[in-house]
Write a protein that holds these residues in place. Structure first.
Motif, PDB file in Angstrom:
ATOM      1  N   ILE A  20       0.842  -1.206   0.000  1.00 45.34           N
ATOM      2  CA  ILE A  20       0.000   0.000   0.000  1.00 45.34           C
ATOM      3  C   ILE A  20       0.875   1.253   0.000  1.00 45.34           C
ATOM      4  O   ILE A  20       0.620   2.214  -0.742  1.00 45.34           O
ATOM      5  CB  ILE A  20      -0.980  -0.010   1.198  1.00 45.34           C
ATOM      6  CG1 ILE A  20      -2.032  -1.106   0.988  1.00 45.34           C
ATOM      7  CG2 ILE A  20      -1.634   1.359   1.379  1.00 45.34           C
ATOM      8  CD1 ILE A  20      -2.912  -1.371   2.196  1.00 45.34           C
ATOM      9  N   VAL A  24       0.846   4.093  -2.832  1.00 45.85           N
ATOM     10  CA  VAL A  24       0.621   5.506  -2.503  1.00 45.85           C
ATOM     11  C   VAL A  24       1.752   6.361  -3.063  1.00 45.85           C
ATOM     12  O   VAL A  24       1.525   7.430  -3.644  1.00 45.85           O
ATOM     13  CB  VAL A  24       0.453   5.699  -0.973  1.00 45.85           C
ATOM     14  CG1 VAL A  24       0.519   7.163  -0.589  1.00 45.85           C
ATOM     15  CG2 VAL A  24      -0.853   5.080  -0.504  1.00 45.85           C
ATOM     16  N   LEU A  27       1.313   6.556  -6.786  1.00 42.99           N
ATOM     17  CA  LEU A  27       0.192   7.442  -7.081  1.00 42.99           C
ATOM     18  C   LEU A  27       0.595   8.906  -6.910  1.00 42.99           C
ATOM     19  O   LEU A  27       0.241   9.761  -7.737  1.00 42.99           O
ATOM     20  CB  LEU A  27      -0.999   7.108  -6.179  1.00 42.99           C
ATOM     21  CG  LEU A  27      -2.283   7.894  -6.424  1.00 42.99           C
ATOM     22  CD1 LEU A  27      -2.761   7.713  -7.856  1.00 42.99           C
ATOM     23  CD2 LEU A  27      -3.361   7.472  -5.453  1.00 42.99           C
ATOM     24  N   ALA A  28       1.368   9.221  -5.896  1.00 41.44           N
ATOM     25  CA  ALA A  28       1.841  10.588  -5.677  1.00 41.44           C
ATOM     26  C   ALA A  28       2.742  11.026  -6.826  1.00 41.44           C
ATOM     27  O   ALA A  28       2.622  12.152  -7.340  1.00 41.44           O
ATOM     28  CB  ALA A  28       2.570  10.698  -4.343  1.00 41.44           C
TER      29      ALA A  28
END
Length: 164
Positions: A20, A24, A27-28
């Motif tokens: 995860i 993340v 995704l950032a």
């Protein structure tokens, strides 16, 4: 056995947390890339819009087959777009089928106020004079004869504007 199961569950949760956290972070990074792309595209679109606005012309023209009388309004037209006439009325022109007996001048007005002139000599040489003038939609350009003489007929005039 419970302790071993708890340890396995804890290890699985830690592994999922790592997955995860990586997702993340990915995704950032992707969000930052997309934001940069959008900024670049916005700048490109703004540049294109500025180029197109400065490249579009709206030409106002008039033709009169008779010798215009002094003070005669040859044309009065409201402008449908915000635009400007460049200094020296670049792109504007005047011609005549029959040249004047003496230099003939047409006065160009914005909402009734003089802002430029176009003159044609007896030899057909055209001179233009005007300060750069901006218009908003609904402003009016008038072309008025400032000539009193004979022979000047078949007059064509174009005032070239650049859309804002």
């Amino acid at each position: 056995a419970i302790t071993a199961q708890d340890d396995a569950i804890a290890a699985a949760v830690l592994a999922q947390d790592a997955v995860i956290a990586d997702a993340v972070a990915d995704l950032a990074a992707l969000s930052a890339t997309v934001a940069d792309d959008i900024t670049a595209q916005d700048a490109a679109i703004s540049g294109i819009a500025a180029t197109v606005a400065g490249a579009l012309h709206y030409d106002v023209s008039v033709y009169s087959g008779v010798t215009p009388a002094f003070g005669q309004v040859l044309m009065s037209i409201p402008l449908p777009y915000a635009c400007s006439v460049p200094a020296g009325m670049v792109g504007s022109m005047l011609s005549a089928l029959n040249l004047p007996a003496s230099s003939a001048t047409l006065t160009v007005r914005k909402n009734g106020a003089d802002f430029g002139t176009i003159t044609i000599s007896t030899a057909g040489v055209v001179t233009k004079a005007a300060a750069a003038t901006s218009f908003v939609a609904g402003d009016r350009i008038d072309i008025v004869s400032s000539y009193s003489g004979s022979g000047f007929s078949g007059v064509g005039c174009v005032i070239s504007t650049i859309v804002s």
